[in-house]
Design an enzyme around this catalytic site. Structure first.
Site, PDB file in Angstrom:
ATOM      1  N   TYR A   1      33.843  44.366  42.678  1.00  0.00           N
ATOM      2  CA  TYR A   1      34.451  43.043  42.542  1.00  0.00           C
ATOM      3  C   TYR A   1      35.945  43.189  42.769  1.00  0.00           C
ATOM      4  O   TYR A   1      36.541  44.229  42.508  1.00  0.00           O
ATOM      5  CB  TYR A   1      34.116  42.339  41.215  1.00  0.00           C
ATOM      6  CG  TYR A   1      32.656  41.975  41.149  1.00  0.00           C
ATOM      7  CD1 TYR A   1      32.198  40.788  41.707  1.00  0.00           C
ATOM      8  CD2 TYR A   1      31.736  42.850  40.593  1.00  0.00           C
ATOM      9  CE1 TYR A   1      30.849  40.478  41.703  1.00  0.00           C
ATOM     10  CE2 TYR A   1      30.384  42.548  40.582  1.00  0.00           C
ATOM     11  CZ  TYR A   1      29.944  41.350  41.140  1.00  0.00           C
ATOM     12  OH  TYR A   1      28.611  41.056  41.147  1.00  0.00           O
TER      13      TYR A   1
ATOM     14  N   HIS B   1      37.975  34.700  49.519  1.00  0.00           N
ATOM     15  CA  HIS B   1      38.277  36.010  48.951  1.00  0.00           C
ATOM     16  C   HIS B   1      37.590  37.148  49.701  1.00  0.00           C
ATOM     17  O   HIS B   1      37.928  38.308  49.495  1.00  0.00           O
ATOM     18  CB  HIS B   1      37.850  36.034  47.477  1.00  0.00           C
ATOM     19  CG  HIS B   1      38.936  36.436  46.526  1.00  0.00           C
ATOM     20  ND1 HIS B   1      40.257  36.618  46.886  1.00  0.00           N
ATOM     21  CD2 HIS B   1      38.892  36.716  45.196  1.00  0.00           C
ATOM     22  CE1 HIS B   1      40.961  36.975  45.821  1.00  0.00           C
ATOM     23  NE2 HIS B   1      40.152  37.042  44.789  1.00  0.00           N
TER      24      HIS B   1
ATOM     25  N   ASN C   1      38.862  42.360  41.536  1.00  0.00           N
ATOM     26  CA  ASN C   1      39.928  42.757  40.608  1.00  0.00           C
ATOM     27  C   ASN C   1      39.896  44.229  40.211  1.00  0.00           C
ATOM     28  O   ASN C   1      40.817  44.711  39.564  1.00  0.00           O
ATOM     29  CB  ASN C   1      39.885  41.873  39.356  1.00  0.00           C
ATOM     30  CG  ASN C   1      40.199  40.419  39.691  1.00  0.00           C
ATOM     31  OD1 ASN C   1      40.550  40.086  40.823  1.00  0.00           O
ATOM     32  ND2 ASN C   1      40.073  39.554  38.715  1.00  0.00           N
TER      33      ASN C   1
ATOM     34  N   ASN D   1      45.247  40.024  42.785  1.00  0.00           N
ATOM     35  CA  ASN D   1      44.717  40.922  41.753  1.00  0.00           C
ATOM     36  C   ASN D   1      44.061  42.174  42.312  1.00  0.00           C
ATOM     37  O   ASN D   1      44.128  43.245  41.696  1.00  0.00           O
ATOM     38  CB  ASN D   1      43.741  40.176  40.842  1.00  0.00           C
ATOM     39  CG  ASN D   1      44.468  39.191  39.949  1.00  0.00           C
ATOM     40  OD1 ASN D   1      45.628  39.387  39.605  1.00  0.00           O
ATOM     41  ND2 ASN D   1      43.800  38.115  39.587  1.00  0.00           N
TER      42      ASN D   1
END
Length: 194
Positions: free
Chosen positions: A64, A19, A66, A113
């Site tokens: 973060y 990620h 999202n 996301n």
């Protein structure tokens, strides 16, 4: 002025995970162009510099993954950039082989996301992006566990090459050659011809 935002998660434990591919590309651009990405502003770590004759802000949102759109919206508003032409978002893609790129001028979130949140905060999906392949999730794996996992040694080698290609693609986009970048990098890799 351009904003190049690489997506990822803050904290040491997420370093080197799938990620955080966007953060990796920002780090390479920062190293290559001597840009210190260490100022904390707009819920991001940012650094200012010049790449391909263009003033740039390199950004690593610290919200973060999202909630990436919160930081990017704040950056766009403050620096008054045109997101359709002066924002480049770099992020991981599980639908591409490790290290493979896909460059687009616009598009949907494709289930990502971080991109969903950016689209929601920008109110549109027209902004250049560089997707860096991190490999498909194996059957039976939890998606969150997979994208927060680390690469195998074989994958790492492919990712290093992919990060370097993403740096080159960003340089091409900055010099007004997004079409050339798409032609160069949006083709499937043929492992037999490498």
């Amino acid at each position: 002025m351009f904003i190049i935002a690489g997506l990822g998660n803050p904290e040491k434990r997420y370093e080197g995970t799938r990620h955080n591919a966007g953060f990796e590309v920002i780090d390479r651009l920062a190293d290559k162009y001597n840009i210190a990405v260490d100022a904390k502003k707009h819920r991001a770590l940012i650094g200012k510099g010049v790449i391909e004759g263009q003033k740039v802000i390199l950004a690593k949102p610290q919200t973060y993954m999202n909630l990436s759109g919160e930081s990017i919206r704040s950056l766009i508003d403050y620096y008054r950039v045109d997101e359709e032409h002066e924002l480049i978002v770099v992020y991981d893609d599980i639908n591409l082989e490790p290290g493979q790129l896909r460059i687009r001028e616009k598009g949907s979130a494709g289930g990502h996301n971080g991109i969903k949140n950016i689209i929601a905060h920008l109110g549109g999906q027209v902004f250049p992006r560089i997707r860096v392949g991190v490999g498909e999730k194996p059957k039976g794996y939890d998606l969150a566990d997979y994208v927060l996992g680390h690469f195998s040694s074989g994958e790492k080698k492919m990712m290093e090459e992919g990060y370097d290609h993403a740096v080159r693609a960003a340089e091409m986009i900055l010099s007004g050659r997004i079409g050339d970048a798409m032609t160069e990098y949006n083709r499937k890799k043929n492992r037999n011809n490498e």
